[in-house]
Design a protein around this motif. Structure first.
Motif, PDB file in Angstrom:
ATOM      1  N   ARG A 302    -169.097  11.401 -60.942  1.00 15.75           N
ATOM      2  CA  ARG A 302    -168.322  11.025 -59.762  1.00 15.75           C
ATOM      3  C   ARG A 302    -168.816  11.766 -58.526  1.00 15.75           C
ATOM      4  NH1 ARG A 302    -165.943   7.181 -56.995  1.00 15.75           N
ATOM      5  NH2 ARG A 302    -164.256   7.947 -55.665  1.00 15.75           N
ATOM      6  N   LEU A 303    -169.156  13.033 -58.680  1.00 17.83           N
ATOM      7  CA  LEU A 303    -169.679  13.807 -57.564  1.00 17.83           C
ATOM      8  C   LEU A 303    -171.002  13.232 -57.068  1.00 17.83           C
ATOM      9  CD1 LEU A 303    -169.167  16.355 -55.852  1.00 17.83           C
ATOM     10  CD2 LEU A 303    -170.488  17.638 -57.542  1.00 17.83           C
ATOM     11  N   TRP A 304    -171.862  12.827 -58.005  1.00 20.57           N
ATOM     12  CA  TRP A 304    -173.137  12.219 -57.626  1.00 20.57           C
ATOM     13  C   TRP A 304    -172.909  10.894 -56.911  1.00 20.57           C
ATOM     14  CZ3 TRP A 304    -175.457   7.583 -59.161  1.00 20.57           C
ATOM     15  CH2 TRP A 304    -176.787   7.420 -58.774  1.00 20.57           C
ATOM     16  N   VAL A 305    -171.957  10.102 -57.369  1.00 23.18           N
ATOM     17  CA  VAL A 305    -171.657   8.821 -56.722  1.00 23.18           C
ATOM     18  C   VAL A 305    -171.177   9.048 -55.292  1.00 23.18           C
ATOM     19  CG1 VAL A 305    -170.075   6.852 -56.754  1.00 23.18           C
ATOM     20  CG2 VAL A 305    -171.197   7.576 -58.859  1.00 23.18           C
ATOM     21  N   LEU A 306    -170.294  10.023 -55.084  1.00 25.85           N
ATOM     22  CA  LEU A 306    -169.774  10.284 -53.749  1.00 25.85           C
ATOM     23  C   LEU A 306    -170.872  10.744 -52.800  1.00 25.85           C
ATOM     24  CD1 LEU A 306    -166.430  12.108 -54.622  1.00 25.85           C
ATOM     25  CD2 LEU A 306    -166.685   9.786 -53.746  1.00 25.85           C
ATOM     26  N   LEU A 307    -171.698  11.666 -53.255  1.00 28.63           N
ATOM     27  CA  LEU A 307    -172.770  12.156 -52.399  1.00 28.63           C
ATOM     28  C   LEU A 307    -173.798  11.073 -52.121  1.00 28.63           C
ATOM     29  CD1 LEU A 307    -173.323  15.716 -53.940  1.00 28.63           C
ATOM     30  CD2 LEU A 307    -171.994  15.093 -51.921  1.00 28.63           C
ATOM     31  N   ASN A 308    -174.124  10.270 -53.137  1.00 26.90           N
ATOM     32  CA  ASN A 308    -175.093   9.203 -52.945  1.00 26.90           C
ATOM     33  C   ASN A 308    -174.552   8.138 -51.994  1.00 26.90           C
ATOM     34  OD1 ASN A 308    -177.638   7.942 -53.623  1.00 26.90           O
ATOM     35  ND2 ASN A 308    -176.452   6.441 -54.779  1.00 26.90           N
ATOM     36  N   ARG A 309    -173.259   7.838 -52.106  1.00 25.53           N
ATOM     37  CA  ARG A 309    -172.657   6.863 -51.195  1.00 25.53           C
ATOM     38  C   ARG A 309    -172.691   7.365 -49.763  1.00 25.53           C
ATOM     39  NH1 ARG A 309    -166.528   5.697 -52.306  1.00 25.53           N
ATOM     40  NH2 ARG A 309    -167.425   4.907 -54.272  1.00 25.53           N
ATOM     41  N   ARG A 310    -172.373   8.641 -49.576  1.00 26.54           N
ATOM     42  CA  ARG A 310    -172.396   9.188 -48.225  1.00 26.54           C
ATOM     43  C   ARG A 310    -173.804   9.207 -47.645  1.00 26.54           C
ATOM     44  NH1 ARG A 310    -168.488  12.085 -45.584  1.00 26.54           N
ATOM     45  NH2 ARG A 310    -167.160  10.937 -47.046  1.00 26.54           N
ATOM     46  N   LEU A 311    -174.808   9.525 -48.474  1.00 23.38           N
ATOM     47  CA  LEU A 311    -176.191   9.514 -48.008  1.00 23.38           C
ATOM     48  C   LEU A 311    -176.628   8.108 -47.625  1.00 23.38           C
ATOM     49  CD1 LEU A 311    -177.884  11.985 -50.523  1.00 23.38           C
ATOM     50  CD2 LEU A 311    -177.486  12.359 -48.084  1.00 23.38           C
ATOM     51  N   ASN A 312    -176.238   7.115 -48.425  1.00 29.16           N
ATOM     52  CA  ASN A 312    -176.588   5.727 -48.102  1.00 29.16           C
ATOM     53  C   ASN A 312    -175.928   5.270 -46.808  1.00 29.16           C
ATOM     54  OD1 ASN A 312    -178.189   5.453 -50.382  1.00 29.16           O
ATOM     55  ND2 ASN A 312    -176.502   4.694 -51.651  1.00 29.16           N
ATOM     56  N   MET A 313    -174.693   5.674 -46.589  1.00 26.85           N
ATOM     57  CA  MET A 313    -174.008   5.316 -45.346  1.00 26.85           C
ATOM     58  C   MET A 313    -174.713   5.930 -44.148  1.00 26.85           C
ATOM     59  SD  MET A 313    -170.007   5.663 -46.488  1.00 26.85           S
ATOM     60  CE  MET A 313    -169.471   5.505 -44.795  1.00 26.85           C
ATOM     61  N   ARG A 314    -175.088   7.213 -44.256  1.00 22.35           N
ATOM     62  CA  ARG A 314    -175.786   7.862 -43.157  1.00 22.35           C
ATOM     63  C   ARG A 314    -177.132   7.204 -42.905  1.00 22.35           C
ATOM     64  NH1 ARG A 314    -171.852  10.436 -40.487  1.00 22.35           N
ATOM     65  NH2 ARG A 314    -170.592  11.722 -41.891  1.00 22.35           N
ATOM     66  N   ARG A 315    -177.836   6.865 -43.982  1.00 23.09           N
ATOM     67  CA  ARG A 315    -179.139   6.230 -43.837  1.00 23.09           C
ATOM     68  C   ARG A 315    -179.013   4.854 -43.172  1.00 23.09           C
ATOM     69  NH1 ARG A 315    -180.290   6.149 -48.781  1.00 23.09           N
ATOM     70  NH2 ARG A 315    -181.045   8.293 -48.863  1.00 23.09           N
ATOM     71  N   SER A 316    -177.999   4.090 -43.587  1.00 15.18           N
ATOM     72  CA  SER A 316    -177.784   2.774 -42.993  1.00 15.18           C
ATOM     73  C   SER A 316    -177.420   2.884 -41.523  1.00 15.18           C
ATOM     74  CB  SER A 316    -176.681   2.030 -43.754  1.00 15.18           C
ATOM     75  OG  SER A 316    -177.020   1.861 -45.116  1.00 15.18           O
ATOM     76  N   GLN A 317    -176.621   3.888 -41.178  1.00 17.19           N
ATOM     77  CA  GLN A 317    -176.245   4.075 -39.771  1.00 17.19           C
ATOM     78  C   GLN A 317    -177.451   4.435 -38.917  1.00 17.19           C
ATOM     79  OE1 GLN A 317    -173.124   6.957 -39.702  1.00 17.19           O
ATOM     80  NE2 GLN A 317    -171.594   5.570 -40.583  1.00 17.19           N
ATOM     81  N   ARG A 318    -178.323   5.282 -39.446  1.00 17.41           N
ATOM     82  CA  ARG A 318    -179.513   5.653 -38.675  1.00 17.41           C
ATOM     83  C   ARG A 318    -180.435   4.445 -38.466  1.00 17.41           C
ATOM     84  NH1 ARG A 318    -179.355  10.418 -41.946  1.00 17.41           N
ATOM     85  NH2 ARG A 318    -180.928   9.506 -43.330  1.00 17.41           N
ATOM     86  N   ILE A 319    -180.608   3.635 -39.521  1.00 19.20           N
ATOM     87  CA  ILE A 319    -181.449   2.443 -39.377  1.00 19.20           C
ATOM     88  C   ILE A 319    -180.850   1.474 -38.376  1.00 19.20           C
ATOM     89  CG2 ILE A 319    -182.335   0.429 -40.611  1.00 19.20           C
ATOM     90  CD1 ILE A 319    -182.541   2.167 -43.113  1.00 19.20           C
ATOM     91  N   ALA A 320    -179.515   1.279 -38.451  1.00 19.41           N
ATOM     92  CA  ALA A 320    -178.857   0.357 -37.524  1.00 19.41           C
ATOM     93  C   ALA A 320    -178.984   0.842 -36.088  1.00 19.41           C
ATOM     94  CB  ALA A 320    -177.390   0.194 -37.908  1.00 19.41           C
ATOM     95  N   VAL A 321    -178.839   2.144 -35.871  1.00 16.65           N
ATOM     96  CA  VAL A 321    -178.952   2.683 -34.512  1.00 16.65           C
ATOM     97  C   VAL A 321    -180.363   2.492 -33.973  1.00 16.65           C
ATOM     98  CG1 VAL A 321    -178.906   4.813 -33.169  1.00 16.65           C
ATOM     99  CG2 VAL A 321    -177.050   4.306 -34.751  1.00 16.65           C
ATOM    100  N   LYS A 322    -181.365   2.712 -34.824  1.00 17.99           N
ATOM    101  CA  LYS A 322    -182.750   2.528 -34.384  1.00 17.99           C
ATOM    102  C   LYS A 322    -183.030   1.071 -34.024  1.00 17.99           C
ATOM    103  CE  LYS A 322    -184.697   6.434 -36.955  1.00 17.99           C
ATOM    104  NZ  LYS A 322    -185.630   6.838 -38.038  1.00 17.99           N
ATOM    105  N   LEU A 323    -182.516   0.141 -34.844  1.00 20.86           N
ATOM    106  CA  LEU A 323    -182.725  -1.274 -34.547  1.00 20.86           C
ATOM    107  C   LEU A 323    -182.042  -1.688 -33.254  1.00 20.86           C
ATOM    108  CD1 LEU A 323    -182.305  -2.831 -38.105  1.00 20.86           C
ATOM    109  CD2 LEU A 323    -184.428  -2.543 -36.822  1.00 20.86           C
ATOM    110  N   VAL A 324    -180.852  -1.155 -33.024  1.00 23.68           N
ATOM    111  CA  VAL A 324    -180.136  -1.487 -31.791  1.00 23.68           C
ATOM    112  C   VAL A 324    -180.890  -0.942 -30.584  1.00 23.68           C
ATOM    113  CG1 VAL A 324    -178.026  -1.084 -30.497  1.00 23.68           C
ATOM    114  CG2 VAL A 324    -177.903  -1.669 -32.901  1.00 23.68           C
ATOM    115  N   LYS A 325    -181.439   0.267 -30.704  1.00 20.36           N
ATOM    116  CA  LYS A 325    -182.195   0.837 -29.591  1.00 20.36           C
ATOM    117  C   LYS A 325    -183.435  -0.009 -29.288  1.00 20.36           C
ATOM    118  CE  LYS A 325    -180.756   5.653 -30.061  1.00 20.36           C
ATOM    119  NZ  LYS A 325    -181.209   7.041 -30.359  1.00 20.36           N
TER     120      LYS A 325
END
Length: 352
Positions: A302-325
Motif C-alpha cells: 500500500r505504501l508503494w502504491v501511494l508513493l507511486n501514485r503521487r509520483l505519477n501525478m507529479r510527472r503528469s502535471q509537469r508534462i502538462a505544464v510543459k505542453l501548455v507552455k
C-alpha cells in the motif's frame, strides 16, 4: 478602557459567540473524560486490594491534567480536541497503564509461585477474590478484565471526543480499524502472557508488557485529517519542497508507518522470538505471526502504491505544464493559469 464583547470573543476562542454544536462538543468532551476517570478509579481500587497500598490513588493526579486541558480547549477551541494529538488519552494511559503492569505482574507471580499477600492477615492469600461494583472475580480475572475494558474505553473515547476537522466518514473508518487493532493488542497481551514458557521468565514478561504499552500510544494520534489545499507559492524551491513533503508526509503514509512501527512490527518480532528461541508450540501464536507478516507485506504494498501514485501525478502535471507552455508560446488558445495551476478548457481538445 473596558474591552467590548467583540474584543473579548477575539481574545478567547474563534471570535464568535457560543453556538449549539459548541455546547454539544463540550458535553461530549466531558463525558469522555468521565469515562476515563471511572476506569482509572476502578484500576486504583483493584490495585489497593491486591497490593494493599494506596500509591495507585496518586495516579488520579494525572486526571487533573485532563480536566485542565478540557478547560483550555473550551477557552481556545470551543471544546474541540487538538488536530493531530489527543492529550486526554495520553494522560489516561499514563494513569492506568502502570497500574495494569503491577496487577499483571502480581497475578503472574501468584500463578507461578503461589505467593501470599502481606495485608495484615498472613492467612489471607492473594488468590482470593476481589469485589468491585458488586462483581467478584479472582485477581487474575480482574487483570484480564481491566485490560479488556481499557481497549473498549479507548475506542469509545475516540468516538465520543469532539472530532474537530475529522469528518464522520473518516471517524467511522478509523473506529472500524481500531476495533481490529484492539483485538490484536488484547490477544497479544492476554494470550502471550499466559504461555507456560513466558510465565516463569520475568524478562520476557517485561518485554511483552513494554511492546503492549507502546502499541496503545497509537490511540493518541489522529491520522485521518486531510490537509486543505493552499495557494501555491511562486518560489520554485518551495514548490519542490512541497512536492516532496506531499509525497512523503501524507496522512495515510504516516498512518501506515505508525501502525507498522508500534504494532505489527514489534508483535511479529516477539512472536518470532517465542517460536524460535523459546520453542513455543502454539497454533494461535503461529497463526498471528503469519497474520503479522501478511499485514506488513500488505502495508508495504500500500505504501508503494501511494508513493507511486503521487509520483505519477507529479510527472503528469509537469508534462502538462510543459505542453501548455509550448502551446502558449506558439500563440494557441490553451493558456496556463499561473495562480491555480490548472489547464483552461480547450487544451485537452487538441490531440498531442
Amino acid at each position: 478602557m473596558i474591552p467590548d464583547q467583540e474584543e473579548v470573543l477575539a481574545l478567547f476562542g474563534t471570535g464568535r459567540p457560543m453556538r449549539k454544536h459548541d455546547w454539544v462538543n463540550m458535553l461530549r468532551g466531558l463525558v469522555a473524560r468521565l469515562l476515563f476517570t471511572g476506569h482509572v478509579v476502578i484500576c486504583a481500587k483493584q490495585y489497593s486490594q491486591v497490593i494493599c497500598d494506596t500509591k495507585a490513588w496518586f495516579m488520579l493526579i494525572l486526571l487533573a491534567v485532563i480536566y485542565a486541558e478540557f478547560i483550555l480547549l473550551i477557552v481556545l477551541r470551543r471544546g474541540k480536541e487538538w488536530k493531530w494529538f489527543l492529550l486526554s488519552i495520553l494522560c489516561y494511559l499514563l494513569a492506568v497503564v502502570p497500574t495494569l503492569w503491577i496487577l499483571e505482574i502480581r497475578s503472574l507471580k501468584i500463578l507461578v509461585d503461589g505467593m501470599n499477600n502481606t495485608c495484615g492477615d498472613d492467612s489471607k492469600t492473594s488468590t482470593e477474590n476481589s469485589t468491585i461494583l458488586g462483581l467478584q472475580m479472582t485477581h487474575q480475572e480482574w487483570s484480564v478484565t481491566l485490560q479488556q475494558i481499557l481497549l473498549f474505553v479507548l475506542i469509545i473515547g475516540r468516538w465520543i471526543l469532539p472530532r474537530g476537522p475529522v469528518t464522520s466518514d473518516q471517524i467511522s473508518q478509523l473506529l472500524l480499524i481500531q476495533i481490529g487493532i484492539g483485538a490484536d493488542i488484547l490477544e497479544f497481551s492476554t494470550e502471550g502472557l499466559r504461555l507456560p514458557e513466558v510465565e516463569a521468565q520475568s524478562s520476557v514478561v517485561y518485554v511483552i508488557l513494554a511492546v503492549w504499552t507502546a502499541s496503545l500510544f497509537q490511540f493518541t494520534l489522529c491520522l485521518t485529517v486531510r490537509k486543505r489545499r493552499k495557494p501555491r507559492a511562486n518560489d520554485k524551491g518551495f514548490q519542490k519542497f512541497k512536492s516532496f513533503a506531499g509525497m512523503c508526509c501524507a496522512t495515510e503514509v504516516w498512518s501506515i508507518i505508525v501502525t507498522s512501527s508500534l504494532q505489527d512490527g514489534p508483535f511479529l518480532l516477539v512472536r518470532i522470538y517465542l517460536i524460535s528461541i523459546q520453542e513455543t508450540q502454539n497454533q494461535l501464536l503461529i497463526f498471528f505471526m503469519l497474520k503479522n507478516i501478511l499485514v506488513l507485506l500488505l502495508q508495504c504494498y500500500r505504501l508503494w502504491v501511494l508513493l507511486n501514485r503521487r509520483l505519477n501525478m507529479r510527472r503528469s502535471q509537469r508534462i502538462a505544464v510543459k505542453l501548455v507552455k509550448v502551446r502558449h508560446e506558439a500563440g494557441d488558445v490553451g493558456t496556463l493559469d499561473s495562480r491555480m495551476g490548472t489547464l483552461q478548457p480547450g487544451f485537452m481538445d487538441t490531440k498531442v
